[in-house]
Design a protein around this motif. Structure first.
Motif, PDB file in Angstrom:
ATOM      1  N   UNK A 135      26.624 -34.614 -26.915  1.00 20.94           N
ATOM      2  CA  UNK A 135      26.827 -33.007 -27.714  1.00 20.94           C
ATOM      3  C   UNK A 135      25.473 -32.746 -27.101  1.00 20.94           C
ATOM      4  N   UNK A 136      24.753 -33.035 -26.639  1.00 17.04           N
ATOM      5  CA  UNK A 136      23.033 -32.332 -26.062  1.00 17.04           C
ATOM      6  C   UNK A 136      22.514 -31.539 -27.186  1.00 17.04           C
ATOM      7  N   UNK A 137      22.576 -32.396 -27.730  1.00 19.24           N
ATOM      8  CA  UNK A 137      21.513 -31.545 -29.247  1.00 19.24           C
ATOM      9  C   UNK A 137      20.237 -32.457 -29.008  1.00 19.24           C
ATOM     10  N   UNK A 138      19.229 -32.192 -29.704  1.00 17.67           N
ATOM     11  CA  UNK A 138      18.037 -32.307 -29.554  1.00 17.67           C
ATOM     12  C   UNK A 138      17.242 -32.351 -31.276  1.00 17.67           C
ATOM     13  N   UNK A 139      16.629 -32.987 -32.100  1.00 18.66           N
ATOM     14  CA  UNK A 139      16.124 -33.229 -33.027  1.00 18.66           C
ATOM     15  C   UNK A 139      14.661 -33.151 -32.535  1.00 18.66           C
ATOM     16  N   UNK A 140      13.953 -32.489 -33.624  1.00 13.26           N
ATOM     17  CA  UNK A 140      12.259 -32.688 -33.005  1.00 13.26           C
ATOM     18  C   UNK A 140      11.650 -32.951 -35.038  1.00 13.26           C
ATOM     19  N   UNK A 141      10.735 -33.972 -35.275  1.00 15.97           N
ATOM     20  CA  UNK A 141      10.475 -33.691 -36.471  1.00 15.97           C
ATOM     21  C   UNK A 141       9.227 -34.250 -36.546  1.00 15.97           C
ATOM     22  N   UNK A 142       8.736 -34.589 -35.375  1.00 17.78           N
ATOM     23  CA  UNK A 142       6.812 -34.227 -35.684  1.00 17.78           C
ATOM     24  C   UNK A 142       6.499 -33.003 -34.341  1.00 17.78           C
ATOM     25  N   UNK A 143       6.782 -32.103 -34.288  1.00 19.89           N
ATOM     26  CA  UNK A 143       5.878 -30.982 -33.658  1.00 19.89           C
ATOM     27  C   UNK A 143       7.369 -30.810 -32.037  1.00 19.89           C
ATOM     28  N   UNK A 144       7.199 -29.476 -32.126  1.00 24.11           N
ATOM     29  CA  UNK A 144       8.154 -29.598 -31.122  1.00 24.11           C
ATOM     30  C   UNK A 144       7.221 -27.931 -30.091  1.00 24.11           C
ATOM     31  N   UNK A 145       7.530 -28.101 -28.513  1.00 26.53           N
ATOM     32  CA  UNK A 145       6.398 -27.159 -28.327  1.00 26.53           C
ATOM     33  C   UNK A 145       7.706 -26.611 -26.302  1.00 26.53           C
ATOM     34  N   UNK A 146       8.129 -25.976 -26.786  1.00 20.95           N
ATOM     35  CA  UNK A 146       9.428 -24.732 -25.265  1.00 20.95           C
ATOM     36  C   UNK A 146       8.789 -24.379 -24.475  1.00 20.95           C
ATOM     37  N   UNK A 147       8.919 -24.414 -23.084  1.00 23.57           N
ATOM     38  CA  UNK A 147       8.044 -23.591 -22.083  1.00 23.57           C
ATOM     39  C   UNK A 147       9.150 -22.835 -21.466  1.00 23.57           C
ATOM     40  N   UNK A 149      10.549 -19.286 -18.310  1.00 21.31           N
ATOM     41  CA  UNK A 149       9.187 -18.590 -17.222  1.00 21.31           C
ATOM     42  C   UNK A 149       9.480 -17.319 -18.726  1.00 21.31           C
ATOM     43  N   UNK A 150      10.233 -17.322 -19.194  1.00 23.80           N
ATOM     44  CA  UNK A 150       9.587 -16.058 -20.229  1.00 23.80           C
ATOM     45  C   UNK A 150       8.182 -16.945 -21.306  1.00 23.80           C
ATOM     46  N   UNK A 151       7.982 -17.620 -21.752  1.00 26.07           N
ATOM     47  CA  UNK A 151       6.631 -18.246 -22.881  1.00 26.07           C
ATOM     48  C   UNK A 151       6.945 -19.333 -23.399  1.00 26.07           C
ATOM     49  N   UNK A 152       6.049 -19.217 -23.822  1.00 23.38           N
ATOM     50  CA  UNK A 152       6.165 -20.740 -24.836  1.00 23.38           C
ATOM     51  C   UNK A 152       6.348 -20.937 -26.566  1.00 23.38           C
ATOM     52  N   UNK A 153       6.934 -20.962 -27.195  1.00 22.36           N
ATOM     53  CA  UNK A 153       7.365 -21.578 -28.224  1.00 22.36           C
ATOM     54  C   UNK A 153       7.190 -23.129 -28.663  1.00 22.36           C
ATOM     55  N   UNK A 154       6.336 -23.094 -30.162  1.00 25.90           N
ATOM     56  CA  UNK A 154       6.102 -24.061 -30.574  1.00 25.90           C
ATOM     57  C   UNK A 154       6.143 -23.880 -32.187  1.00 25.90           C
ATOM     58  N   UNK A 155       6.433 -25.214 -32.579  1.00 23.33           N
ATOM     59  CA  UNK A 155       6.474 -25.329 -34.571  1.00 23.33           C
ATOM     60  C   UNK A 155       5.873 -26.938 -34.595  1.00 23.33           C
ATOM     61  N   UNK A 156       6.770 -26.650 -35.694  1.00 25.13           N
ATOM     62  CA  UNK A 156       6.151 -28.220 -36.791  1.00 25.13           C
ATOM     63  C   UNK A 156       7.803 -29.334 -36.476  1.00 25.13           C
ATOM     64  N   UNK A 157       8.765 -28.796 -36.629  1.00 24.58           N
ATOM     65  CA  UNK A 157      10.068 -29.628 -36.014  1.00 24.58           C
ATOM     66  C   UNK A 157      10.837 -28.277 -35.382  1.00 24.58           C
ATOM     67  N   UNK A 158      11.598 -28.547 -34.984  1.00 26.68           N
ATOM     68  CA  UNK A 158      12.398 -28.228 -34.837  1.00 26.68           C
ATOM     69  C   UNK A 158      14.548 -28.588 -33.923  1.00 26.68           C
ATOM     70  N   UNK A 159      15.452 -27.885 -33.751  1.00 31.22           N
ATOM     71  CA  UNK A 159      16.697 -28.508 -33.414  1.00 31.22           C
ATOM     72  C   UNK A 159      17.152 -27.772 -32.385  1.00 31.22           C
ATOM     73  N   UNK A 160      17.403 -28.254 -31.049  1.00 31.54           N
ATOM     74  CA  UNK A 160      17.690 -27.813 -29.802  1.00 31.54           C
ATOM     75  C   UNK A 160      18.908 -27.783 -29.797  1.00 31.54           C
ATOM     76  N   UNK A 161      20.099 -26.710 -29.017  1.00 33.95           N
ATOM     77  CA  UNK A 161      21.233 -26.750 -29.171  1.00 33.95           C
ATOM     78  C   UNK A 161      21.354 -26.335 -27.280  1.00 33.95           C
TER      79      UNK A 161
END
Length: 470
Positions: A135-147, A149-161
């Motif tokens: 399904x190409x779905x990733x579950x981050x339950x202990x911190x997530x950082x996304x980088x 070309x536009x910038x950086x995003x951080x959160x305590x948890x997240x789901x990426x599709x």
């Protein structure tokens, strides 16, 4: 002879084990795991289960290829465990991790430790990630950082599709790039369309436009549309930094069209700037014309003047008020700086002109009515003039009335008496208590800046991958 037979038997057992390990493993008709290479293999049991331990292994299944320091294959169930310096390659992503539990019947990977997922121009970092290769779905339950070309995003948890190029982030969400910073409690974003929804305790700072937004909910897209719902607040600093405008409203809508910015405010709208302030049910602003339109129960203030009417427009010019207009049964009230009495002007249409930010001329027509309190040479109250005329034009200097030109009129002159200060024209309105004030505290972020450092020391294979220019 016995020794020779004994050696032959041991060698034969090792050969049989090696041949077994080299065989593809198909578990109950599920994905086939192929062993491409390894430096050493050991058979063992774990809690009564037969496993195969491979060292410095390279495994493949379908279009997935993995290298690791060691791997355990469970013979009788759909599971592989990998440890140390793991790198996984697929046509869509490259993944690094310290530990991997892979369930072949579900294409599910439990990635632990230093986890990095690289997909196209996006890199994600986390310490606990559950990833489904199908399904190409990733579950981050202990911190997530996304980088990207536009910038950086951080959160305590997240789901990426990945397939939808979308993500959901929760808990202390922060986004940062070279021109903007945003934070909130949760976020939904579709990166391909640049559409996002930011929820609760939102704060947005835009250094390009010298603007700040706060509220309960923010919706934005690639067209430049920004919609704030609930406790909306916008701060706009002029390009020359000499003036700041504060706008409050239950809802705020910001639209960017080429080089023009449009602002819409709805319900309980309040404006404060150094030169004027207002309240209304609806606010419309166009940066190309520098006109504020106040609709439905508006009141506008400039210095000691209050203007009330069904519709008011405020023409700005280089951060200074240039003109005020009000239509249909409008009334302007000016508080005399010396006596405190309230001069009143009423009519169907009122146009007030300003010179260098100071009122210079008021024209009111038709059906103008004027109540003007006079004073003596000692600036003490000394009667009043009240009259009606088809048109009245009043000229001011430094805020003081200098001359009045009126058409045919009917009026009165009142000698000073004790109740004269309370005299009012029909429709009189004076509401200084409703006048917005400059916010005592500026809106600031709740969280410290997004760190430039990644959340952990980068794995060796990742560094080698990057250094090779991939």
């Amino acid at each position: 002879m016995n020794k020779f037979l004994s050696s032959f038997t041991k060698a034969g057992s090792a050969l049989v084990l090696t041949l077994l390990l080299l065989q593809p493993l198909s578990v109950f008709g599920q994905s086939v795991i192929n062993i491409e290479s390894f430096s050493r293999a050991v058979g063992a049991t774990l809690d009564g289960e037969q496993i195969q331990k491979l060292y410095n292994a390279r495994l493949t299944t379908g279009n997935i290829e993995m290298v690791c320091d060691s791997a355990w294959r469970f013979i009788n169930r759909n599971e592989i465990r990998a440890f140390g310096n793991i790198q996984i390659e697929t046509p869509d992503e490259t993944i690094w991790s310290d530990t991997l539990y892979y369930y072949t019947n579900r294409d599910l990977s439990l990635l632990r430790g230093r986890v990095i997922i690289m997909q196209d121009s996006t890199t994600l970092f986390g310490k606990r990630v559950d990833y489904n290769f199908f399904t190409k779905v990733a579950y981050f339950d202990n911190g997530i950082r996304l980088e990207d070309q536009d910038g950086t995003l951080i959160a305590e948890r997240g789901t990426y599709f990945q397939n939808q190029d979308s993500a959901i982030f929760k808990g202390n969400v922060q986004l940062s790039d070279s021109a903007q910073y945003a934070e909130g409690d949760s976020l939904f974003i579709n990166r391909s369309t640049q559409y996002l929804q930011l929820y609760d305790n939102i704060f947005v700072a835009d250094s390009t436009n010298n603007g700040t937004l706060t509220g309960d909910y923010l919706e934005a897209d690639s067209t430049g549309r920004r919609f704030v719902d609930g406790n909306g607040y916008m701060r706009k600093i002029s390009s020359d930094t000499t003036d700041t405008t504060h706008i409050f409203g239950d809802q705020l809508l910001l639209l960017e069209r080429d080089s023009t910015n449009l602002i819409r405010g709805y319900e309980n709208v309040r404006v404060w700037s150094r030169k004027f302030s207002s309240v209304s049910d609806t606010l419309l602003y166009d940066s190309s014309t520098e006109v504020f339109e106040l609709i439905s129960n508006p009141i506008a203030w400039h210095d000691n003047i209050q203007l009330t009417g069904p519709y008011i427009s405020v023409q700005m010019d280089s951060n200074e008020v240039q003109q005020l207009k009000s239509y249909h049964k409008t009334i302007a009230v000016q508080e005399d700086s010396a006596t405190g009495r309230l001069h009143q002007i009423k009519g169907d249409t009122l146009i007030a002109g300003f010179t260098e930010g100071n009122i210079s001329r008021i024209k009111i027509y038709p059906n103008s009515q004027v109540l003007y309190h006079t004073k003596n040479e000692a600036d003490e109250p000394d009667g009043a003039v009240e009259y009606s005329s088809p048109q009245t034009v009043m000229y001011f200097s430094n805020g003081d009335l200098q001359r009045v030109v009126a058409g045919k009129n009917d009026g009165y002159f009142f000698e000073e008496f004790s109740g004269l200060s309370d005299r009012k024209l029909d429709g009189f309105a004076w509401n200084p208590e409703r006048r917005p004030e400059r916010p005592k505290m500026e809106a600031v972020p709740r969280f410290p800046p997004v760190p430039k450092e990644r959340p952990f020391e980068l794995p060796n294979r990742y560094l080698e991958y990057i250094n090779k220019g991939n």
